[in-house]
Motif scaffolding. Structure first.
Motif, PDB file in Angstrom:
ATOM      1  N   LEU A  51     -81.548  -8.050  37.900  1.00  0.00           N
ATOM      2  CA  LEU A  51     -82.753  -8.422  37.161  1.00  0.00           C
ATOM      3  C   LEU A  51     -82.936  -9.935  37.138  1.00  0.00           C
ATOM      4  CD1 LEU A  51     -82.229  -6.029  34.107  1.00  0.00           C
ATOM      5  CD2 LEU A  51     -83.241  -5.518  36.350  1.00  0.00           C
ATOM      6  N   GLY A  52     -84.123 -10.399  37.499  1.00  0.00           N
ATOM      7  CA  GLY A  52     -84.366 -11.842  37.555  1.00  0.00           C
ATOM      8  C   GLY A  52     -83.500 -12.515  38.590  1.00  0.00           C
ATOM      9  N   VAL A  74     -83.219  -6.434  44.134  1.00  0.00           N
ATOM     10  CA  VAL A  74     -83.369  -7.703  43.411  1.00  0.00           C
ATOM     11  C   VAL A  74     -84.786  -7.797  42.865  1.00  0.00           C
ATOM     12  CG1 VAL A  74     -83.186 -10.219  43.561  1.00  0.00           C
ATOM     13  CG2 VAL A  74     -81.667  -8.768  44.939  1.00  0.00           C
ATOM     14  N   TYR A  75     -84.883  -7.948  41.528  1.00  0.00           N
ATOM     15  CA  TYR A  75     -86.173  -8.032  40.849  1.00  0.00           C
ATOM     16  C   TYR A  75     -86.441  -9.474  40.421  1.00  0.00           C
ATOM     17  CZ  TYR A  75     -85.598  -2.962  40.113  1.00  0.00           C
ATOM     18  OH  TYR A  75     -85.415  -1.603  40.275  1.00  0.00           O
ATOM     19  N   ASP A  76     -87.666  -9.930  40.595  1.00  0.00           N
ATOM     20  CA  ASP A  76     -88.069 -11.232  40.073  1.00  0.00           C
ATOM     21  C   ASP A  76     -89.598 -11.284  40.049  1.00  0.00           C
ATOM     22  OD1 ASP A  76     -86.342 -13.964  39.589  1.00  0.00           O
ATOM     23  OD2 ASP A  76     -88.425 -14.420  40.104  1.00  0.00           O
ATOM     24  N   ALA A 106     -91.559  -8.039  39.865  1.00  0.00           N
ATOM     25  CA  ALA A 106     -91.638  -7.277  38.622  1.00  0.00           C
ATOM     26  C   ALA A 106     -91.659  -8.210  37.422  1.00  0.00           C
ATOM     27  CB  ALA A 106     -90.454  -6.328  38.509  1.00  0.00           C
ATOM     28  N   ASP A 107     -92.300  -7.732  36.339  1.00  0.00           N
ATOM     29  CA  ASP A 107     -92.257  -8.381  35.033  1.00  0.00           C
ATOM     30  C   ASP A 107     -91.194  -7.655  34.222  1.00  0.00           C
ATOM     31  OD1 ASP A 107     -92.574  -9.435  32.535  1.00  0.00           O
ATOM     32  OD2 ASP A 107     -94.618  -8.699  32.226  1.00  0.00           O
ATOM     33  N   LEU A 108     -90.070  -8.316  33.981  1.00  0.00           N
ATOM     34  CA  LEU A 108     -88.932  -7.657  33.358  1.00  0.00           C
ATOM     35  C   LEU A 108     -89.115  -7.424  31.862  1.00  0.00           C
ATOM     36  CD1 LEU A 108     -86.090  -9.570  35.200  1.00  0.00           C
ATOM     37  CD2 LEU A 108     -87.061  -7.334  35.735  1.00  0.00           C
TER      38      LEU A 108
END
Length: 282
Positions: A51-52, A74-76, A106-108
């Motif tokens: 995340l991020g 991988v999210y960011d 993505a908006d976490l």
């Protein structure tokens, strides 16, 4: 966050801090997390949701410490950073198995349990302190609901030690910490309170929580990072307390000279948090 805000997500800043991040993270928590993961011979690769994750530095650090094939997601929020994560993936796992990487914009803040379904491990680095209490509790609920370990590294603790000491150190630190807890768009950031908030929320949800200190230690061998961090630390303090501006400029002048001469040592406090689901190892 431990980065200066003006360059907190800039690729150059992330590249500069990556070696210090790798040195600071607590590897004992990796060993503990690994005990709760599927065995490397279980067939399908481990699915790790980062995340991020930005440019993928967490994957480059952690993938070589875990055995077995791995698939990182991988999210960011920044597509440019994610492009770098795709371009510079980890090479192999600890036992030479393949590691693959995919990225998702993505908006976490709105993360839900369904977003993490199927994960074997959730990771994040230098992220929790950018959230509000409600957002941290949302991430915690998603991780606990997914019933997998979660490793959150390098959350700031608000403790900074600069050697040699200077009379203005404490005021700068207090102003910086207040800046980290400021309101942004109606959101009250947790800053140095994030680790405590996350640990409390995890415990309430039934997870087992382990925390470890993970400070940056910046001496002459990391003077470029120390210099950049120092500029951002003081700038944020002055943004919070404009009355410090004149004294802070003189302070920076003294500190820049010490840093250039290799005589400055900085320890920036962070903490790592490992969450383990109820029920023991898999």
């Amino acid at each position: 966050m431990s980065a200066p805000e003006r360059s907190g997500f800039a690729p150059d800043w992330l590249a500069l801090r990556e070696p210090a991040d790798a040195a600071a993270r607590d590897r004992g928590l990796v060993v503990e997390a690994a005990r709760h993961l599927r065995r490397p011979d279980a067939g399908a690769p481990l699915v790790i949701r980062d995340l991020g994750g930005g440019t993928g530095s967490m994957a480059r650090w952690l993938a070589p410490l875990l055995p077995g094939p791995q698939h990182w997601v991988v999210y960011d929020h920044d597509p440019g950073l994610l492009e770098r994560a795709r371009e510079h993936p980890p090479n192999t796992s600890a036992d030479g198995r393949p590691v693959t990487v995919e990225t998702r914009t993505a908006d976490l803040a709105g993360l839900r349990e369904d977003d993490l379904r199927g994960a074997d491990l959730v990771t994040a680095s230098a992220l929790l302190d950018l959230f509000t209490r409600e957002e941290v509790e949302g991430v915690v609920a998603a991780c606990v609901g997914a019933r997998c370990p979660a490793l959150f590294t390098l959350s700031v603790k608000g403790r900074v030690t600069v050697t040699p000491e200077d009379p203005l150190d404490r005021e700068i630190q207090e102003a910086f910490n207040a800046h980290q807890r400021r309101m942004v768009g109606g959101r009250a950031l947790l800053g140095p309170d994030a680790v405590e908030a996350a640990a409390e929320a995890l415990s309430r949800a039934g997870a087992r929580v382990v925390t470890r200190s993970s400070p940056w230690r910046l001496g002459a061998d990391r003077r470029a990072l120390a210099a950049e961090w120092l500029e951002g630390w003081v700038r944020a303090a002055v943004e919070q307390r404009p009355d410090l501006a004149a004294r802070a400029e003189a302070y920076l002048s003294r500190r820049r000279a010490q840093c250039a001469d290799g005589g400055l040592y900085v320890e920036v406090g962070h903490e790592d948090v490992l969450s383990l689901p109820p029920g023991g190892a898999r």
